[in-house]
Design a protein around this motif. Structure first.
Motif, PDB file in Angstrom:
ATOM      1  N   ILE A  88       0.839  -1.209   0.000  1.00  0.00           N
ATOM      2  CA  ILE A  88       0.000   0.000   0.000  1.00  0.00           C
ATOM      3  C   ILE A  88       0.870   1.255   0.000  1.00  0.00           C
ATOM      4  N   LYS A  89       1.943   1.243   0.807  1.00  0.00           N
ATOM      5  CA  LYS A  89       2.839   2.399   0.864  1.00  0.00           C
ATOM      6  C   LYS A  89       3.468   2.675  -0.497  1.00  0.00           C
ATOM      7  N   LYS A  90       3.889   1.622  -1.183  1.00  0.00           N
ATOM      8  CA  LYS A  90       4.499   1.796  -2.504  1.00  0.00           C
ATOM      9  C   LYS A  90       3.477   2.315  -3.507  1.00  0.00           C
ATOM     10  N   ALA A  91       2.248   1.776  -3.453  1.00  0.00           N
ATOM     11  CA  ALA A  91       1.219   2.202  -4.395  1.00  0.00           C
ATOM     12  C   ALA A  91       0.836   3.667  -4.179  1.00  0.00           C
ATOM     13  N   VAL A  92       0.669   4.066  -2.916  1.00  0.00           N
ATOM     14  CA  VAL A  92       0.288   5.452  -2.617  1.00  0.00           C
ATOM     15  C   VAL A  92       1.402   6.416  -3.010  1.00  0.00           C
TER      16      VAL A  92
END
Length: 427
Positions: free
Chosen positions: A188-192
């Protein structure tokens, strides 16, 4: 090794072919280089903060990759050119600092081809599906999370193939444990992060884009420093445990005994100190060998420890001699416990191997118990000497004996009365 090099070069060539076949860089070349150098600056800055995990003979970097936002803006060819410059910078930096793998050069080609190929896949998926989910609330973010999850999974599969070829992973459980190492929160951190960067590039919001890079850098730096601090503490604790643990029996050693004795001095506690020694231990070594003797010592330590509470202490204070510190007990309770220890040792032989066959060795032990109240007049080391003298008396009385003394009866009458009252309450 030949198969591994062939596999990695195959990934690199495949990534290169996909990048070239996708067409030229369609954005303005000046804008491309502007984005290129901003990403390169922060990516190389982050490369010094990456969390490196050793898997077999390969270093794996776990950190946020910004390749997805870059490929969505510049296309696969633009990303591939960026990865070549970025990864070779990392290669030369590691060679200079002596942190490179033995096969760092060939691994660099994977680090270019693998991410380039997988992010190109993400590029085609994004532009193929985005028109259909554009009007759906949070559809943009859901699509990015799905793309990152897919590319991370495929990255794990490629790495597992490399580990299998290089012999670093042998079982299915090892492979599954590696795949499970991926965190949903990291996904999620990478996607955001990539989603926001892509929006800011499209809108030419350079100040916000750079601020996001700086924020991620500060968070990453803080995380690395915290990770190093935790790692250092783990290492200190491990070294301290090694320094205070007897290698053979895995109980505390004499160094730790001295430390605990200093801590318990003058605490006003009621303490029972036991010095225990295996009877005629030399005969066991002479009859069999030192390996059998070690088995008897280990059996002795295990038996002693099984009778103790968490607040008690067991130390190997000599070759076949052990010292026990009993806490929060009365004299009679300490005496009963020592008698139970003496009987258990007598009735439970040790098991060992001698000349390729299993044998049992019956043995006995003698015990000296001194019970007292820790105070300024009697230090714990003096109490230990009393317990050692009592052990010597038990040996002289024929071995396999318990010799004990209640040191509190030697106190002045008022102190003795107080101690006796406490003992009655405990019993």
């Amino acid at each position: 090794m030949y198969k591994l090099k062939l596999f990695i070069i195959g990934i690199f060539i495949t990534g290169l072919i996909v990048a070239i076949a996708s067409g030229p860089i369609e954005i303005d070349i000046a804008l491309y280089f502007k984005v290129f150098f901003v990403y390169l600056f922060f990516t190389t800055l982050y490369s010094h903060l990456k969390t490196v995990v050793k898997t077999g003979n390969v270093n794996i970097d776990y950190s946020i990759s910004y390749g997805l936002s870059f490929v969505l803006f510049t296309g696969p060819l633009g990303l591939f050119l960026f990865e070549i410059v970025n990864r070779f910078y990392v290669y030369f930096y590691r060679k200079k600092t002596g942190t490179a793998d033995e096969d760092e050069f060939i691994h660099t080609f994977y680090n270019i081809g693998g991410p380039g190929l997988l992010h190109s896949l993400g590029y085609f998926i994004f532009y193929g599906l985005y028109p259909y989910i554009e009007e759906i609330p949070f559809g943009y973010w859901g699509l990015l999370i799905a793309i990152v999850a897919l590319t991370d999974f495929l990255s794990s599969i490629l790495l597992l193939a490399i580990f299998h070829i290089s012999g670093s992973i042998h079982t299915g459980q090892d492979a599954w444990d590696f795949i499970k190492g991926r965190s949903i929160f990291d996904t999620i951190k990478k996607a955001v992060s990539n989603g926001l960067l892509f929006i800011f590039i499209l809108e030419q919001q350079w100040e916000i884009l750079i601020a996001l890079f700086i924020l991620n850098y500060l968070v990453s730096r803080s995380a690395v420093l915290q990770s190093r601090s935790i790692q250092h503490k783990i290492e200190r604790d491990r070294f301290e445990q090694m320094a205070y643990t007897d290698f053979l029996t895995k109980v505390h050693n004499r160094t730790y005994m001295n430390k605990i004795m200093n801590e318990l001095n003058d605490t006003e506690e009621h303490i029972g100190i036991i010095v225990a020694d295996i009877d005629t231990f030399k005969r066991i070594n002479d009859t069999y060998n030192h390996t059998v003797g070690d088995s008897v010592i280990q059996h002795f330590a295990t038996t002693l420890k099984s009778f103790l509470k968490d607040e008690d202490y067991l130390f190997r204070s000599g070759g076949e001699e052990f010292t026990i510190i009993l806490r929060n007990r009365g004299y009679q309770e300490c005496r009963q416990l020592v008698e139970q220890l003496q009987k258990s040792i007598q009735d439970t032989p040790a098991v060992s191997e001698f000349k390729t066959r299993q044998i049992t060795i019956s043995y006995t032990a003698s015990f000296g118990l001194y019970f007292y109240q820790s105070n300024l007049e009697t230090t714990i080391k003096h109490a230990y000497i009393h317990a050692d003298d009592l052990l010597y008396r038990a040996k002289n009385q024929g071995k396999n004996q318990v010799s004990s003394k209640n040191g509190i009866i030697d106190l002045p009458l008022s102190a003795r009365y107080a101690a006796t009252s406490i003992e009655k309450m405990e019993i």
